[in-house]
Design a protein around this motif. Structure first.
Motif, PDB file in Angstrom:
ATOM      1  N   GLY A   1       0.833  -1.192   0.000  1.00  0.00           N
ATOM      2  CA  GLY A   1       0.000   0.000   0.000  1.00  0.00           C
ATOM      3  C   GLY A   1       0.865   1.238   0.000  1.00  0.00           C
ATOM      4  O   GLY A   1       1.911   1.278   0.657  1.00  0.00           O
ATOM      5  N   CYS A   2       0.452   2.250  -0.742  1.00  0.00           N
ATOM      6  CA  CYS A   2       1.169   3.521  -0.804  1.00  0.00           C
ATOM      7  C   CYS A   2       0.178   4.634  -0.519  1.00  0.00           C
ATOM      8  O   CYS A   2      -0.654   4.962  -1.383  1.00  0.00           O
ATOM      9  N   ARG A   3       0.227   5.190   0.680  1.00  0.00           N
ATOM     10  CA  ARG A   3      -0.719   6.219   1.089  1.00  0.00           C
ATOM     11  C   ARG A   3      -0.211   7.586   0.638  1.00  0.00           C
ATOM     12  O   ARG A   3       0.798   8.101   1.149  1.00  0.00           O
ATOM     13  N   VAL A   4      -0.906   8.154  -0.348  1.00  0.00           N
ATOM     14  CA  VAL A   4      -0.487   9.417  -0.961  1.00  0.00           C
ATOM     15  C   VAL A   4      -1.717  10.297  -1.154  1.00  0.00           C
ATOM     16  O   VAL A   4      -2.773   9.817  -1.582  1.00  0.00           O
ATOM     17  N   ASN A   5      -1.581  11.582  -0.846  1.00  0.00           N
ATOM     18  CA  ASN A   5      -2.656  12.515  -1.120  1.00  0.00           C
ATOM     19  C   ASN A   5      -2.860  12.657  -2.623  1.00  0.00           C
ATOM     20  O   ASN A   5      -1.929  12.458  -3.410  1.00  0.00           O
ATOM     21  N   ILE A   6      -4.054  13.032  -3.016  1.00  0.00           N
ATOM     22  CA  ILE A   6      -4.385  13.098  -4.435  1.00  0.00           C
ATOM     23  C   ILE A   6      -3.483  14.086  -5.167  1.00  0.00           C
ATOM     24  O   ILE A   6      -3.012  13.807  -6.273  1.00  0.00           O
ATOM     25  N   ASP A   7      -3.209  15.237  -4.568  1.00  0.00           N
ATOM     26  CA  ASP A   7      -2.399  16.249  -5.244  1.00  0.00           C
ATOM     27  C   ASP A   7      -0.918  15.887  -5.282  1.00  0.00           C
ATOM     28  O   ASP A   7      -0.125  16.597  -5.919  1.00  0.00           O
ATOM     29  N   GLU A   8      -0.519  14.794  -4.622  1.00  0.00           N
ATOM     30  CA  GLU A   8       0.880  14.362  -4.648  1.00  0.00           C
ATOM     31  C   GLU A   8       1.090  13.113  -5.497  1.00  0.00           C
ATOM     32  O   GLU A   8       2.208  12.596  -5.589  1.00  0.00           O
ATOM     33  N   MET A   9       0.025  12.594  -6.128  1.00  0.00           N
ATOM     34  CA  MET A   9       0.151  11.368  -6.905  1.00  0.00           C
ATOM     35  C   MET A   9       1.054  11.545  -8.115  1.00  0.00           C
ATOM     36  O   MET A   9       1.876  10.674  -8.423  1.00  0.00           O
TER      37      MET A   9
ATOM     38  N   CYS B   1     -12.170   3.513  -8.545  1.00  0.00           N
ATOM     39  CA  CYS B   1     -12.843   2.570  -7.660  1.00  0.00           C
ATOM     40  C   CYS B   1     -14.333   2.868  -7.740  1.00  0.00           C
ATOM     41  O   CYS B   1     -14.757   3.770  -8.473  1.00  0.00           O
ATOM     42  N   LEU B   2     -15.122   2.120  -7.029  1.00  0.00           N
ATOM     43  CA  LEU B   2     -16.568   2.273  -7.129  1.00  0.00           C
ATOM     44  C   LEU B   2     -17.074   3.294  -6.117  1.00  0.00           C
ATOM     45  O   LEU B   2     -17.864   3.009  -5.224  1.00  0.00           O
ATOM     46  N   THR B   3     -16.577   4.504  -6.261  1.00  0.00           N
ATOM     47  CA  THR B   3     -17.051   5.635  -5.474  1.00  0.00           C
ATOM     48  C   THR B   3     -17.113   6.847  -6.388  1.00  0.00           C
ATOM     49  O   THR B   3     -16.296   6.995  -7.296  1.00  0.00           O
ATOM     50  N   ASP B   4     -18.096   7.704  -6.168  1.00  0.00           N
ATOM     51  CA  ASP B   4     -18.380   8.767  -7.131  1.00  0.00           C
ATOM     52  C   ASP B   4     -17.478   9.990  -7.029  1.00  0.00           C
ATOM     53  O   ASP B   4     -17.340  10.733  -7.983  1.00  0.00           O
ATOM     54  N   ASN B   5     -16.874  10.228  -5.889  1.00  0.00           N
ATOM     55  CA  ASN B   5     -16.158  11.485  -5.690  1.00  0.00           C
ATOM     56  C   ASN B   5     -14.738  11.427  -6.240  1.00  0.00           C
ATOM     57  O   ASN B   5     -13.766  11.732  -5.567  1.00  0.00           O
ATOM     58  N   GLN B   6     -14.597  11.019  -7.486  1.00  0.00           N
ATOM     59  CA  GLN B   6     -13.287  11.016  -8.121  1.00  0.00           C
ATOM     60  C   GLN B   6     -13.385  11.789  -9.435  1.00  0.00           C
ATOM     61  O   GLN B   6     -14.284  11.579 -10.233  1.00  0.00           O
ATOM     62  N   PHE B   7     -12.454  12.703  -9.633  1.00  0.00           N
ATOM     63  CA  PHE B   7     -12.449  13.529 -10.831  1.00  0.00           C
ATOM     64  C   PHE B   7     -11.522  12.874 -11.838  1.00  0.00           C
ATOM     65  O   PHE B   7     -10.312  13.101 -11.857  1.00  0.00           O
TER      66      PHE B   7
ATOM     67  N   TYR C   1     -11.227  12.815 -15.322  1.00  0.00           N
ATOM     68  CA  TYR C   1     -10.589  13.466 -16.471  1.00  0.00           C
ATOM     69  C   TYR C   1      -9.440  14.395 -16.080  1.00  0.00           C
ATOM     70  O   TYR C   1      -8.348  14.287 -16.636  1.00  0.00           O
ATOM     71  N   PRO C   2      -9.629  15.335 -15.146  1.00  0.00           N
ATOM     72  CA  PRO C   2      -8.513  16.233 -14.818  1.00  0.00           C
ATOM     73  C   PRO C   2      -7.276  15.505 -14.305  1.00  0.00           C
ATOM     74  O   PRO C   2      -6.144  15.883 -14.635  1.00  0.00           O
ATOM     75  N   LEU C   3      -7.477  14.445 -13.510  1.00  0.00           N
ATOM     76  CA  LEU C   3      -6.324  13.751 -12.953  1.00  0.00           C
ATOM     77  C   LEU C   3      -5.623  12.893 -14.004  1.00  0.00           C
ATOM     78  O   LEU C   3      -4.391  12.880 -14.090  1.00  0.00           O
ATOM     79  N   LEU C   4      -6.396  12.182 -14.822  1.00  0.00           N
ATOM     80  CA  LEU C   4      -5.788  11.286 -15.803  1.00  0.00           C
ATOM     81  C   LEU C   4      -4.980  12.045 -16.845  1.00  0.00           C
ATOM     82  O   LEU C   4      -3.991  11.526 -17.376  1.00  0.00           O
ATOM     83  N   THR C   5      -5.392  13.261 -17.170  1.00  0.00           N
ATOM     84  CA  THR C   5      -4.634  14.036 -18.139  1.00  0.00           C
ATOM     85  C   THR C   5      -3.285  14.494 -17.588  1.00  0.00           C
ATOM     86  O   THR C   5      -2.402  14.874 -18.358  1.00  0.00           O
TER      87      THR C   5
ATOM     88  N   ILE D   1      -4.437   2.600  -8.854  1.00  0.00           N
ATOM     89  CA  ILE D   1      -4.456   4.002  -8.422  1.00  0.00           C
ATOM     90  C   ILE D   1      -5.905   4.388  -8.129  1.00  0.00           C
ATOM     91  O   ILE D   1      -6.769   4.285  -9.000  1.00  0.00           O
ATOM     92  N   ILE D   2      -6.160   4.840  -6.900  1.00  0.00           N
ATOM     93  CA  ILE D   2      -7.507   5.261  -6.496  1.00  0.00           C
ATOM     94  C   ILE D   2      -7.466   6.765  -6.253  1.00  0.00           C
ATOM     95  O   ILE D   2      -7.047   7.223  -5.187  1.00  0.00           O
ATOM     96  N   PRO D   3      -7.909   7.559  -7.226  1.00  0.00           N
ATOM     97  CA  PRO D   3      -7.800   9.022  -7.115  1.00  0.00           C
ATOM     98  C   PRO D   3      -8.987   9.649  -6.395  1.00  0.00           C
ATOM     99  O   PRO D   3      -9.646  10.550  -6.911  1.00  0.00           O
ATOM    100  N   ALA D   4      -9.294   9.166  -5.197  1.00  0.00           N
ATOM    101  CA  ALA D   4     -10.454   9.677  -4.475  1.00  0.00           C
ATOM    102  C   ALA D   4     -10.319   9.349  -2.997  1.00  0.00           C
ATOM    103  O   ALA D   4      -9.646   8.378  -2.621  1.00  0.00           O
ATOM    104  N   ARG D   5     -10.989  10.137  -2.179  1.00  0.00           N
ATOM    105  CA  ARG D   5     -11.124   9.821  -0.768  1.00  0.00           C
ATOM    106  C   ARG D   5     -12.311   8.884  -0.619  1.00  0.00           C
ATOM    107  O   ARG D   5     -13.393   9.148  -1.127  1.00  0.00           O
ATOM    108  N   THR D   6     -12.108   7.780   0.064  1.00  0.00           N
ATOM    109  CA  THR D   6     -13.178   6.798   0.236  1.00  0.00           C
ATOM    110  C   THR D   6     -13.709   6.750   1.664  1.00  0.00           C
ATOM    111  O   THR D   6     -14.818   6.256   1.887  1.00  0.00           O
ATOM    112  N   GLY D   7     -12.935   7.199   2.637  1.00  0.00           N
ATOM    113  CA  GLY D   7     -13.400   7.221   4.016  1.00  0.00           C
ATOM    114  C   GLY D   7     -13.332   5.849   4.675  1.00  0.00           C
ATOM    115  O   GLY D   7     -12.886   4.859   4.098  1.00  0.00           O
ATOM    116  N   THR D   8     -13.816   5.789   5.882  1.00  0.00           N
ATOM    117  CA  THR D   8     -13.737   4.550   6.662  1.00  0.00           C
ATOM    118  C   THR D   8     -14.864   3.580   6.346  1.00  0.00           C
ATOM    119  O   THR D   8     -14.755   2.391   6.602  1.00  0.00           O
TER     120      THR D   8
END
Length: 326
Positions: free
Chosen positions: A87-95, A117-123, A125-129, A261-268
């Motif tokens: 596991g590699c714990r990294v903030n989204i803006d540091e990926m 992943c199967l959660t909606d709060n992931q952007f 297009y902006p991240l993949l580019t 790569i999971i570009p989103a916060r998923t929570g507990t």
């Protein structure tokens, strides 16, 4: 729910001769099917979606003993030649900076990369580019991108732009369907509250870099081993992504270098669990133990691809051999 469909002909007959002719013609037609399953109408009355009535959602190869044996052999073979879970714990803006460090500083590449992943709060297009995906994946290599039905236009726009279209070739589309609205994988609705239909499915586009042929590259891919449609079942692990979605990538590609790569916060409530054979990058991954030097050392001992096993080769579906012209 079973619907009874009635068939009748109310056209008046002009005379007995015409009626006799019509009866003779009808006797030559195949009998109409009087019964049919209509789960769409059942949903209107009960709000139970049709996928709750799929009988083999728990075991999609039920009734096919050879495929069941193949699945068991593949699962054991993949587990026997898998790295320990990373596991590699990294903030989204540091990926982006982290992946660039892996590429240019540690010369690290992967053969299979899964994003989302199967959660909606992931952007998506902006991240993949901005992610250096083309340099992170070897050639040939495989890219799996998950997104909800609401974001399918973003994925289309991404793979049609000049940069991605030249580097990645869309090959397959996978679909995951939650069982009902109470599922943790049920996507949130878009802003259109007046929509007649709710888009509840998840889509995954599998893209290929380089050239891979199913007829000759059996050491790289095992085509048609798994299904491209998966319905949520009760035995799925409580995680941000069901375990079977990892198995799809593991069954398809024989590579051992896999990154998620999971570009989103998923929570507990939907934790990001690690998995043997995978490096999982996420801001909420449970374990934070990735070390590129130790990982590369483990891969060098393990090998970059699964060794060939005769039992699997006999059972797995293959492309028919073409006859040589004489």
């Amino acid at each position: 729910m079973t619907r009874l469909t009635m068939y009748s002909d109310h056209t008046p007959l002009k005379n007995a001769a015409e009626g006799s002719k019509k009866r003779r013609n009808n006797s030559l037609k195949p009998a109409a099917q009087p019964h049919s399953n209509d789960y769409t109408e059942h949903y209107v009355h009960t709000c139970l979606p049709p996928q709750k009535f799929v009988k083999n959602s728990e075991n999609q190869v039920e009734g096919y003993p050879n495929l069941q044996k193949l699945f068991r052999l593949k699962e054991k073979h993949v587990a026997r030649h898998a790295t320990k879970p990373y596991g590699c714990r990294v903030n989204i803006d540091e990926m982006c900076s982290t992946l660039n460090g892996w590429i240019y500083k540690h010369k690290l590449v992967f053969d299979v990369v899964m994003i989302g992943c199967l959660t909606d709060n992931q952007f998506i297009y902006p991240l993949l580019t901005s992610l250096p995906i083309d340099k992170l994946i070897s050639k040939p290599g495989f890219l799996f991108i998950w997104g909800s039905a609401q974001k399918i236009n973003e994925l289309t726009k991404l793979l049609q732009n000049d940069g991605w279209a030249k580097k990645f070739r869309k090959s397959e589309e996978l679909v995951f369907i939650p069982v009902d609205k109470s599922s943790p994988f049920y996507p949130g609705l878009d802003n259109n509250d007046e929509a007649l239909f709710e888009k509840m499915q998840w889509h995954c586009w599998m893209c290929i870099t380089g050239t891979v042929r199913r007829a000759t590259d059996g050491h790289l891919i095992h085509c048609n081993v798994d299904t491209d449609l998966n319905i949520e079942s009760e035995n799925l692990q409580n995680s941000a992504i069901p375990a079977h979605l990892y198995k799809i990538a593991e069954n398809f590609s024989t590579a051992t270098r896999r990154l998620h790569i999971i570009p989103a916060r998923t929570g507990t409530e939907t934790p990001v669990r690690v998995r043997p054979g995978w490096v999982i990058m996420s801001p909420d991954v449970i374990l934070n133990n990735f070390d590129s030097a130790k990982y590369q050392e483990e891969i060098s001992k393990l090998g970059t691809h699964l060794p060939t096993r005769s039992e699997i080769e006999v059972l797995r579906p293959k492309s028919p051999t073409q006859k040589k012209a004489t």
